[in-house]
Scaffold this active site. Structure first.
Site, PDB file in Angstrom:
ATOM      1  N   HIS A   1      -4.334   1.135   7.678  1.00  0.00           N
ATOM      2  CA  HIS A   1      -2.981   1.719   7.733  1.00  0.00           C
ATOM      3  C   HIS A   1      -2.869   2.901   6.761  1.00  0.00           C
ATOM      4  CE1 HIS A   1       1.554   1.309   7.969  1.00  0.00           C
ATOM      5  NE2 HIS A   1       1.393   2.038   6.876  1.00  0.00           N
ATOM      6  N   GLU A   2      -3.329   2.689   5.521  1.00  0.00           N
ATOM      7  CA  GLU A   2      -3.230   3.748   4.502  1.00  0.00           C
ATOM      8  C   GLU A   2      -4.149   4.913   4.846  1.00  0.00           C
ATOM      9  OE1 GLU A   2      -0.767   3.598   2.643  1.00  0.00           O
ATOM     10  OE2 GLU A   2      -0.387   1.487   3.034  1.00  0.00           O
TER      11      GLU A   2
ATOM     12  N   GLN B   1       2.801   9.997   1.142  1.00  0.00           N
ATOM     13  CA  GLN B   1       4.098   9.294   1.114  1.00  0.00           C
ATOM     14  C   GLN B   1       4.882   9.605  -0.160  1.00  0.00           C
ATOM     15  OE1 GLN B   1       2.314   5.280   2.178  1.00  0.00           O
ATOM     16  NE2 GLN B   1       4.266   5.182   3.257  1.00  0.00           N
TER      17      GLN B   1
ATOM     18  N   GLY C   1       0.834  -1.196   0.000  1.00  0.00           N
ATOM     19  CA  GLY C   1       0.000   0.000   0.000  1.00  0.00           C
ATOM     20  C   GLY C   1       0.864   1.239   0.000  1.00  0.00           C
TER      21      GLY C   1
ATOM     22  N   HIS D   1      -2.589   7.392   7.096  1.00  0.00           N
ATOM     23  CA  HIS D   1      -1.648   8.303   6.434  1.00  0.00           C
ATOM     24  C   HIS D   1      -2.342   9.589   5.981  1.00  0.00           C
ATOM     25  CE1 HIS D   1       2.199   6.276   6.206  1.00  0.00           C
ATOM     26  NE2 HIS D   1       1.666   5.159   5.742  1.00  0.00           N
TER      27      HIS D   1
ATOM     28  N   CYS E   1       5.929  -0.131   7.131  1.00  0.00           N
ATOM     29  CA  CYS E   1       5.530   1.050   6.366  1.00  0.00           C
ATOM     30  C   CYS E   1       6.708   1.482   5.500  1.00  0.00           C
ATOM     31  CB  CYS E   1       5.152   2.159   7.336  1.00  0.00           C
ATOM     32  SG  CYS E   1       4.647   3.682   6.527  1.00  0.00           S
ATOM     33  N   LEU E   2       6.448   1.824   4.246  1.00  0.00           N
ATOM     34  CA  LEU E   2       7.534   2.222   3.348  1.00  0.00           C
ATOM     35  C   LEU E   2       8.198   3.525   3.794  1.00  0.00           C
ATOM     36  CD1 LEU E   2       5.997   1.291  -0.122  1.00  0.00           C
ATOM     37  CD2 LEU E   2       7.670   0.004   1.219  1.00  0.00           C
TER      38      LEU E   2
HETATM   39 NI    NI Z   1       2.594   3.275   5.692  1.00  0.00          NI
END
Ligand code: NI
Length: 173
Positions: free
Chosen positions: A131-132, A49, A44, A135, A89-90
Site C-alpha cells: 500500500h505504501e 502524504q 503506515g 503511494h 488510507c489516511l
Molecule cells: Ni495510504
C-alpha cells in the site's frame, strides 16, 4: 504534527524521486511522520502524504512492536498467491475497501542512514508495504478497484468532506 494530504491533492499523484541525501532532516521528518501516523491511528505513512515527493515511507504495527523506515524501497519478489484485505488510507479518512494483492512480498530498501536491508513479509506487514509503496508511484488503493467501486469511493469521500465542512461551520455559529 504534520498535515496529511487528502484525495484531490496533486502531491498524491506524483511519481516520487529517489532519496540521495541521508541527513538529519530526513531522520527528523521520519520521526515526525511516525508521530503523525500514530496520532491518526494509522499503520503506515508515505512521504507524499506529508507533502514530500521522495521515495520513503514509515510503517508501525502496534500489535507486534514493528516500527521501520523504508527508503528507496523496491519490491523484488511477490507471492503468486493473492488475497483480499480491507484497506484504509489516511488520505481518505474514514473509508475502507477490500483490495486483492499478493500475500507475501520481499522488499529491498535502505534505512534512514542509508544502510541497505532485505525483508520478507507476510500478513498485515506485506499488505502495508504494498500500500505504501503504491503511494511513491502516485497510486492509491482505490485505483486497484473496479471503475464503479472507485467512483463510489470518490463519492463517499466527497460526501464526507462536505459533511465535515458543514460540521465545522455549525460549530462556529
Ligand atoms: Ni495510504
Amino acid at each position: 504534527m504534520l498535515d496529511i494530504s487528502k484525495l484531490g491533492d496533486d502531491i498524491l499523484r506524483v511519481k516520487c524521486s529517489e532519496v540521495k541525501t541521508f541527513d538529519r532532516s530526513l531522520e527528523l521528518l521520519t520521526e515526525a511522520m511516525f508521530e503523525t501516523m500514530e496520532e491518526a491511528e494509522g499503520i503506515g505513512l508515505a512521504a507524499p502524504q506529508v507533502g514530500v515527493d521522495k521515495r520513503f515511507f514509515v510503517i508501525g504495527l502496534p500489535s507486534d512492536g514493528f516500527r521501520k523506515v523504508f527508503v528507496n524501497p523496491q519490491i523484488i519478489e511477490t507471492s503468486v498467491e493473492e488475497g483480499p484485505y480491507e484497506e484504509g488510507c489516511l488520505s481518505l479518512p474514514g473509508l475502507s475497501h477490500e483490495v486483492i494483492r499478493p500475500l507475501e512480498v520481499t522488499v529491498f530498501a535502505q534505512d534512514v542512514h542509508g544502510k541497505a536491508f532485505t525483508l520478507k513479509a507476510e500478513g498485515l506487514l506485506a499488505r502495508a508495504i504494498q500500500h505504501e509503496y503504491d503511494h511513491l508511484d502516485g497510486k492509491l488503493y482505490i485505483d486497484r478497484l473496479s471503475p464503479d467501486e472507485k467512483k463510489h469511493m470518490i463519492e463517499l469521500f466527497k460526501r464526507r468532506k462536505k459533511n465535515e465542512r458543514k460540521g465545522k461551520s455549525r460549530k462556529r455559529v
